[in-house]
Design a protein around this motif. Structure first.
Motif, short mmCIF file in Angstrom:
data_model
loop_
_atom_site.label_atom_id
_atom_site.label_comp_id
_atom_site.label_asym_id
_atom_site.label_seq_id
_atom_site.Cartn_x
_atom_site.Cartn_y
_atom_site.Cartn_z
N GLU A 6 0.86 -1.19 0.00
CA GLU A 6 0.00 0.00 0.00
C GLU A 6 0.89 1.23 0.00
O GLU A 6 1.74 1.42 0.89
CB GLU A 6 -0.90 -0.01 1.23
CG GLU A 6 -2.01 1.02 1.19
CD GLU A 6 -2.94 0.88 2.39
OE1 GLU A 6 -4.11 1.26 2.25
OE2 GLU A 6 -2.49 0.41 3.44
N VAL A 7 0.73 2.09 -1.00
CA VAL A 7 1.64 3.21 -1.19
C VAL A 7 1.58 4.19 -0.02
O VAL A 7 2.61 4.69 0.43
CB VAL A 7 1.34 3.93 -2.52
CG1 VAL A 7 2.21 5.17 -2.67
CG2 VAL A 7 1.54 2.99 -3.70
N ALA A 8 0.40 4.45 0.49
CA ALA A 8 0.25 5.44 1.56
C ALA A 8 0.93 5.01 2.85
O ALA A 8 1.60 5.80 3.52
CB ALA A 8 -1.23 5.72 1.81
N SER A 9 0.77 3.75 3.23
CA SER A 9 1.31 3.26 4.50
C SER A 9 2.64 2.55 4.38
O SER A 9 3.40 2.44 5.35
CB SER A 9 0.30 2.32 5.16
OG SER A 9 0.13 1.13 4.37
N GLY A 10 2.93 2.02 3.19
CA GLY A 10 4.15 1.24 3.01
C GLY A 10 4.02 -0.19 3.50
O GLY A 10 5.00 -0.94 3.51
N GLU A 11 2.83 -0.60 3.93
CA GLU A 11 2.62 -1.95 4.43
C GLU A 11 2.45 -2.92 3.26
O GLU A 11 1.66 -2.69 2.35
CB GLU A 11 1.39 -2.01 5.34
CG GLU A 11 1.54 -1.19 6.62
CD GLU A 11 0.34 -1.32 7.53
OE1 GLU A 11 -0.60 -2.07 7.15
OE2 GLU A 11 0.33 -0.68 8.59
N ALA A 12 3.20 -4.02 3.32
CA ALA A 12 3.17 -5.01 2.24
C ALA A 12 2.65 -6.34 2.76
O ALA A 12 2.82 -6.68 3.94
CB ALA A 12 4.56 -5.19 1.65
N HIS A 13 2.00 -7.09 1.88
CA HIS A 13 1.54 -8.43 2.23
C HIS A 13 1.67 -9.34 1.02
O HIS A 13 1.62 -8.89 -0.12
CB HIS A 13 0.10 -8.41 2.74
CG HIS A 13 -0.92 -8.12 1.67
ND1 HIS A 13 -1.25 -6.84 1.29
CD2 HIS A 13 -1.68 -8.94 0.89
CE1 HIS A 13 -2.18 -6.88 0.34
NE2 HIS A 13 -2.44 -8.15 0.08
N LYS A 14 1.84 -10.63 1.30
CA LYS A 14 1.91 -11.63 0.25
C LYS A 14 0.50 -11.89 -0.27
O LYS A 14 -0.39 -12.25 0.50
CB LYS A 14 2.53 -12.91 0.79
CG LYS A 14 2.95 -13.92 -0.27
CD LYS A 14 3.47 -15.20 0.37
CE LYS A 14 4.69 -14.94 1.23
NZ LYS A 14 5.20 -16.18 1.87
#
Length: 279
Positions: free
Chosen positions: A192-200
């Motif tokens: 997610e670009v806004a938060s920088g949180e990534a998931h598989k």
């Protein structure tokens, strides 16, 4: 059609300028090996959604003072009025594959710090000024990426990283590679670009070779196989759709043979793809 014609004109102009730079030295009439080595050339040309700017990669040779290695690759942006501007600093002269955000306000590209062992990540740089910042933190490096149409996500593929035990073995000299044994899958991720949180996105053990976002940014169509073997990349891929948030795989079609390029219909209801009718 007008934008496409303009893009072709700009590409031709950039290429001619690069060639002219090399040929203008002392008004030489003959292309020498030294001149070929010193040539600069353009690659990865991408026009922004507004049709007013073009991002491109400028490939330039290393200087005698630099460490040995591949050509430097710098991110530049040209306006349709002919002005150009370098976007990446000397610390990130390894830029590649620029992609415009849907609102044309940012550029994402793959890169890594110069002369380091760090892995290739996706960086984002604002068009109106500012530094490039990494949006991914892949332990093995990013293979490919795509903006979502709404600009809120970046999907990317990355190979599974080596385990601590494998890295220890390599340091001890046990670094041999047994073909098709203990292979690593190419996984699909979304950040997610806004938060920088990534998931598989896909938890199932499978390798994702290519992917495309749906027009509503809710789903991704992927070409995937059970293994990352070379034969699988050519002959044993299947077509799936997967919601970016839930990761629930849906098999779209079981093909018997090679798969080629694919694309969503503008309304997001159909997917067109190239595929072999048999093996």
């Amino acid at each position: 059609m007008r934008s496409r014609a303009l893009l072709h004109s700009v590409i031709l102009l950039l290429v001619l300028c690069c060639v002219a730079t090399g040929l203008s030295q002392e008004k030489a009439k003959t292309l020498t090996p030294e001149m070929v080595v010193d040539l600069k050339f353009v690659s990865d040309v991408k026009m922004d959604p507004s049709g007013k700017k073009i991002a491109y990669i400028l490939n330039i040779p290393r200087s005698p003072e630099d460490k040995p290695g591949k050509r430097w690759t710098e991110l530049w942006v040209a306006s349709v009025d002919g002005t150009t501007r370098q976007f990446t600093s000397s610390d990130y002269r390894t830029a590649m594959e620029p992609e415009w955000s849907p609102d044309a306000q940012r550029i994402a590209f793959r890169s890594k710090p110069v002369d380091t062992d760090e892995k290739i990540q996706v960086y984002i740089i604002p068009v109106n000024g500012g530094e490039a910042t990494p949006i991914t933190d892949s332990k093995s490096g990013v293979r490919a990426f795509r903006w979502s149409p709404d600009g809120k996500w970046i999907a990317y593929t990355a190979t599974e990283p080596k385990t601590e035990e494998e890295m220890k073995d390599e340091k001890k000299g046990r670094d041999w590679n047994v073909v098709d044994h203990n292979y690593k899958h190419h996984r699909l991720w979304a950040v997610e670009v806004a938060s920088g949180e990534a998931h598989k996105v896909i938890e199932k053990d499978m390798t994702v070779w290519s992917f495309e976002w749906s027009p509503d940014s809710e789903k991704i169509v992927v070409q995937a196989s059970e293994t990352p073997k070379v034969d699988a990349s050519y002959m044993f891929k299947d077509l799936y759709s997967v919601p970016v948030k839930s990761g629930e795989l849906t098999l779209l079609t079981k093909t018997e043979g090679k798969l080629g390029s694919m694309a969503w219909s503008p309304d997001g209801k159909k997917i067109a793809f190239l595929g072999g009718v048999d093996r």
